[in-house]
Design a protein around this motif. Sequence first.
Motif, PDB file in Angstrom:
ATOM      1  N   ASN A 216       0.817  -1.211   0.000  1.00  0.00           N
ATOM      2  CA  ASN A 216       0.000   0.000   0.000  1.00  0.00           C
ATOM      3  C   ASN A 216       0.849   1.259   0.000  1.00  0.00           C
ATOM      4  OD1 ASN A 216      -3.137  -0.487   0.429  1.00  0.00           O
ATOM      5  ND2 ASN A 216      -2.065  -2.098   1.512  1.00  0.00           N
ATOM      6  N   TYR A 217       1.995   1.228   0.651  1.00  0.00           N
ATOM      7  CA  TYR A 217       2.845   2.423   0.681  1.00  0.00           C
ATOM      8  C   TYR A 217       3.500   2.682  -0.676  1.00  0.00           C
ATOM      9  CZ  TYR A 217       6.694   5.552   1.818  1.00  0.00           C
ATOM     10  OH  TYR A 217       7.577   6.599   1.819  1.00  0.00           O
ATOM     11  N   HIS A 218       4.129   1.658  -1.236  1.00  0.00           N
ATOM     12  CA  HIS A 218       4.880   1.855  -2.474  1.00  0.00           C
ATOM     13  C   HIS A 218       3.966   1.926  -3.696  1.00  0.00           C
ATOM     14  CE1 HIS A 218       8.921   1.565  -0.788  1.00  0.00           C
ATOM     15  NE2 HIS A 218       8.436   0.657   0.030  1.00  0.00           N
ATOM     16  N   TRP A 219       2.738   1.457  -3.590  1.00  0.00           N
ATOM     17  CA  TRP A 219       1.807   1.611  -4.706  1.00  0.00           C
ATOM     18  C   TRP A 219       1.504   3.092  -4.949  1.00  0.00           C
ATOM     19  CZ3 TRP A 219      -0.209  -1.696  -8.247  1.00  0.00           C
ATOM     20  CH2 TRP A 219      -1.274  -1.225  -9.015  1.00  0.00           C
ATOM     21  N   LEU A 257      -9.288  12.495 -12.305  1.00  0.00           N
ATOM     22  CA  LEU A 257      -9.905  11.745 -11.218  1.00  0.00           C
ATOM     23  C   LEU A 257     -10.273  10.331 -11.652  1.00  0.00           C
ATOM     24  CD1 LEU A 257     -12.165  14.488  -9.594  1.00  0.00           C
ATOM     25  CD2 LEU A 257      -9.874  13.728  -8.952  1.00  0.00           C
ATOM     26  N   ALA A 258     -10.545  10.131 -12.933  1.00  0.00           N
ATOM     27  CA  ALA A 258     -10.767   8.772 -13.419  1.00  0.00           C
ATOM     28  C   ALA A 258      -9.506   7.931 -13.271  1.00  0.00           C
ATOM     29  CB  ALA A 258     -11.220   8.805 -14.885  1.00  0.00           C
ATOM     30  N   GLY A 259      -8.351   8.521 -13.587  1.00  0.00           N
ATOM     31  CA  GLY A 259      -7.100   7.815 -13.361  1.00  0.00           C
ATOM     32  C   GLY A 259      -6.846   7.551 -11.892  1.00  0.00           C
ATOM     33  N   VAL A 260      -7.234   8.486 -11.024  1.00  0.00           N
ATOM     34  CA  VAL A 260      -7.074   8.279  -9.584  1.00  0.00           C
ATOM     35  C   VAL A 260      -7.937   7.115  -9.114  1.00  0.00           C
ATOM     36  CG1 VAL A 260      -7.466   9.321  -7.321  1.00  0.00           C
ATOM     37  CG2 VAL A 260      -6.436  10.678  -9.150  1.00  0.00           C
ATOM     38  N   VAL A 261      -9.161   7.050  -9.599  1.00  0.00           N
ATOM     39  CA  VAL A 261     -10.044   5.943  -9.214  1.00  0.00           C
ATOM     40  C   VAL A 261      -9.472   4.605  -9.668  1.00  0.00           C
ATOM     41  CG1 VAL A 261     -12.325   4.929  -9.571  1.00  0.00           C
ATOM     42  CG2 VAL A 261     -12.104   7.385  -9.164  1.00  0.00           C
ATOM     43  N   LEU A 262      -8.955   4.566 -10.894  1.00  0.00           N
ATOM     44  CA  LEU A 262      -8.361   3.327 -11.388  1.00  0.00           C
ATOM     45  C   LEU A 262      -7.154   2.912 -10.544  1.00  0.00           C
ATOM     46  CD1 LEU A 262      -8.520   3.956 -15.245  1.00  0.00           C
ATOM     47  CD2 LEU A 262      -9.916   2.366 -13.925  1.00  0.00           C
ATOM     48  N   SER A 263      -6.361   3.883 -10.123  1.00  0.00           N
ATOM     49  CA  SER A 263      -5.179   3.558  -9.329  1.00  0.00           C
ATOM     50  C   SER A 263      -5.537   3.106  -7.924  1.00  0.00           C
ATOM     51  CB  SER A 263      -4.257   4.773  -9.258  1.00  0.00           C
ATOM     52  OG  SER A 263      -4.849   5.821  -8.510  1.00  0.00           O
ATOM     53  N   MET A 264      -6.721   3.478  -7.427  1.00  0.00           N
ATOM     54  CA  MET A 264      -7.113   3.081  -6.081  1.00  0.00           C
ATOM     55  C   MET A 264      -7.595   1.640  -6.007  1.00  0.00           C
ATOM     56  SD  MET A 264      -9.057   6.280  -4.268  1.00  0.00           S
ATOM     57  CE  MET A 264     -10.426   6.220  -5.435  1.00  0.00           C
ATOM     58  N   ILE A 265      -8.042   1.093  -7.129  1.00  0.00           N
ATOM     59  CA  ILE A 265      -8.696  -0.216  -7.091  1.00  0.00           C
ATOM     60  C   ILE A 265      -7.765  -1.323  -6.583  1.00  0.00           C
ATOM     61  CG2 ILE A 265      -9.765  -2.000  -8.534  1.00  0.00           C
ATOM     62  CD1 ILE A 265     -10.963   0.236 -10.221  1.00  0.00           C
ATOM     63  N   PRO A 266      -6.540  -1.505  -7.119  1.00  0.00           N
ATOM     64  CA  PRO A 266      -5.696  -2.597  -6.614  1.00  0.00           C
ATOM     65  C   PRO A 266      -5.351  -2.464  -5.135  1.00  0.00           C
ATOM     66  CG  PRO A 266      -4.874  -1.800  -8.722  1.00  0.00           C
ATOM     67  CD  PRO A 266      -5.899  -0.829  -8.266  1.00  0.00           C
ATOM     68  N   ALA A 267      -4.989  -1.253  -4.689  1.00  0.00           N
ATOM     69  CA  ALA A 267      -4.668  -1.066  -3.277  1.00  0.00           C
ATOM     70  C   ALA A 267      -5.882  -1.323  -2.396  1.00  0.00           C
ATOM     71  CB  ALA A 267      -4.134   0.342  -3.053  1.00  0.00           C
ATOM     72  N   LEU A 268      -7.060  -0.932  -2.870  1.00  0.00           N
ATOM     73  CA  LEU A 268      -8.277  -1.171  -2.102  1.00  0.00           C
ATOM     74  C   LEU A 268      -8.584  -2.660  -2.001  1.00  0.00           C
ATOM     75  CD1 LEU A 268     -10.679   0.144  -0.654  1.00  0.00           C
ATOM     76  CD2 LEU A 268     -11.876   0.197  -2.843  1.00  0.00           C
ATOM     77  N   VAL A 269      -8.376  -3.385  -3.095  1.00  0.00           N
ATOM     78  CA  VAL A 269      -8.614  -4.837  -3.076  1.00  0.00           C
ATOM     79  C   VAL A 269      -7.651  -5.519  -2.109  1.00  0.00           C
ATOM     80  CG1 VAL A 269      -8.477  -6.930  -4.467  1.00  0.00           C
ATOM     81  CG2 VAL A 269      -9.599  -4.899  -5.390  1.00  0.00           C
ATOM     82  N   VAL A 270      -6.385  -5.138  -2.155  1.00  0.00           N
ATOM     83  CA  VAL A 270      -5.398  -5.737  -1.249  1.00  0.00           C
ATOM     84  C   VAL A 270      -5.763  -5.447   0.203  1.00  0.00           C
ATOM     85  CG1 VAL A 270      -2.988  -5.622  -0.502  1.00  0.00           C
ATOM     86  CG2 VAL A 270      -3.533  -5.729  -2.929  1.00  0.00           C
ATOM     87  N   PHE A 271      -6.210  -4.234   0.486  1.00  0.00           N
ATOM     88  CA  PHE A 271      -6.565  -3.899   1.859  1.00  0.00           C
ATOM     89  C   PHE A 271      -7.802  -4.671   2.321  1.00  0.00           C
ATOM     90  CE2 PHE A 271      -8.975  -1.330   4.903  1.00  0.00           C
ATOM     91  CZ  PHE A 271      -8.025  -1.220   5.906  1.00  0.00           C
ATOM     92  N   ILE A 272      -8.820  -4.776   1.462  1.00  0.00           N
ATOM     93  CA  ILE A 272     -10.039  -5.487   1.848  1.00  0.00           C
ATOM     94  C   ILE A 272      -9.741  -6.969   2.088  1.00  0.00           C
ATOM     95  CG2 ILE A 272     -12.309  -6.225   1.042  1.00  0.00           C
ATOM     96  CD1 ILE A 272     -12.584  -3.550  -0.375  1.00  0.00           C
ATOM     97  N   VAL A 273      -8.955  -7.563   1.204  1.00  0.00           N
ATOM     98  CA  VAL A 273      -8.637  -8.982   1.359  1.00  0.00           C
ATOM     99  C   VAL A 273      -7.773  -9.217   2.594  1.00  0.00           C
ATOM    100  CG1 VAL A 273      -7.438 -10.925   0.287  1.00  0.00           C
ATOM    101  CG2 VAL A 273      -8.895  -9.445  -1.105  1.00  0.00           C
ATOM    102  N   GLY A 274      -6.841  -8.298   2.858  1.00  0.00           N
ATOM    103  CA  GLY A 274      -5.897  -8.537   3.945  1.00  0.00           C
ATOM    104  C   GLY A 274      -6.165  -7.768   5.207  1.00  0.00           C
ATOM    105  N   GLN A 275      -7.373  -7.171   5.364  1.00  0.00           N
ATOM    106  CA  GLN A 275      -7.611  -6.362   6.553  1.00  0.00           C
ATOM    107  C   GLN A 275      -7.647  -7.204   7.824  1.00  0.00           C
ATOM    108  OE1 GLN A 275     -11.445  -4.438   6.673  1.00  0.00           O
ATOM    109  NE2 GLN A 275     -12.460  -6.071   5.550  1.00  0.00           N
ATOM    110  N   ARG A 276      -8.137  -8.420   7.747  1.00  0.00           N
ATOM    111  CA  ARG A 276      -8.130  -9.274   8.935  1.00  0.00           C
ATOM    112  C   ARG A 276      -6.705  -9.640   9.315  1.00  0.00           C
ATOM    113  NH1 ARG A 276     -11.513 -14.943   9.758  1.00  0.00           N
ATOM    114  NH2 ARG A 276     -10.798 -15.352  11.898  1.00  0.00           N
TER     115      ARG A 276
END
Length: 288
Positions: A216-219, A257-276
Motif C-alpha cells: 500500500n505504501y509503495h503503490w 480523477l478517473a485515473g485516480v479511481v483506477l489507481s485506487m482499485i488494486p490497493a483497495l482490493v489488497v486492503f479489503i482482502v488482507g484487513q483481517r
Amino acid sequence: MTTTAPAVTSRRAETPEPVHRRHFAVGTAGRVLVLAIATFLTLGPVIWTFWTSVTPEPPGGGEAEVGLGAYRDAFDRVDMLLLFWNTILVTGLVAAGQMFTAALAGYVFARVEFRGKNLLFGVVLATMMVPMQVTIVPVFMIIRGMGLSDTLLALILPALPTAFGTFLMRQYFMSLPPELAEAAEIDGASPFRTFFSVYAPLALPGLAIVGILAFNYHWNEFFRPLILTISEENFTLPLGLVSLQGNLGTGSVATVLAGVVLSMIPALVVFIVGQRTLREGLTAGTNK
C-alpha cells in the motif's frame, strides 16, 4: 358479623430512570456522532472523486451526464496498462523483498546473541526518524554509480531494507516460544534450518502484515519515482497520473480523477482482502 376489607388501590410505581442508563445513552450517541463525522471526512473525498469522474462536464458547457467517457480518455492519453505493469512489478518485488529481509533481520535480533546487538538494533530504529528527503541524494549517487539510473531497479533495490518491518518481525519472533529453537538445536538443526523450518512458517501472519503495508505504501509512492526515473516507459502510476493534468494543468479534472479511481482499485482490493490479517498481525507481537 362480617367485616369488609378496605379497598386496595394499586398504583404503578413510578421508578425514575437510572442515571447510568442516561449517561450510557448519551455516551453512545456521542460516539456514533463522532464516528459518523469521521466516516464522512474519510469517505467524502472518495465519493466526490468517483462521482466527478463519471460526470464530466461537456466541452461546450451544459449539464453533465453520467458516463465513462473520462475513463476512456484516461486510457487514450496515457498508457495505463504499462503504468499498471510497472507499478505492480515494482510494488510486488519490494513487498516480497521487504518480507524476506525483515524476517531474516527480525529473527537475528530476536533469537541470535552477538556483541553489540542492542546497539545495532537501536541504530536500525533510529533510521525511521530520518526523512527520505535527507537520504535521497546519496541514494541517487549510489544508483548512478551502479549504472541503474532511470530503471525500475533504481526503485526496487533501495526499498528492500525496512526498519519498521525489522522491528515488527523482531517483536513477533520474541513472542514465539524459545523452546522451539532449543528442540531444533537438540535435533541437530542449524540456525538457518531452525529459522526456515520452524520459525518462518509460524511467522506468516507477521510477514503478511509487512507485505500489505509495503504494497500500500509503495503503490502510491511519488517522491522516489519522480527523482530516480526520467523516461515515460519507467513511470509508475502516480507519475503517469500527473501527465493527465495536461500543459499548465489545463487537462480535464474528470479525466485526472478517473485515473485516480483506477489507481485506487488494486490497493483497495489488497486492503479489503488482507484487513483481517492486517489487524491480527499488528497485535500478534504485543503479547509475550
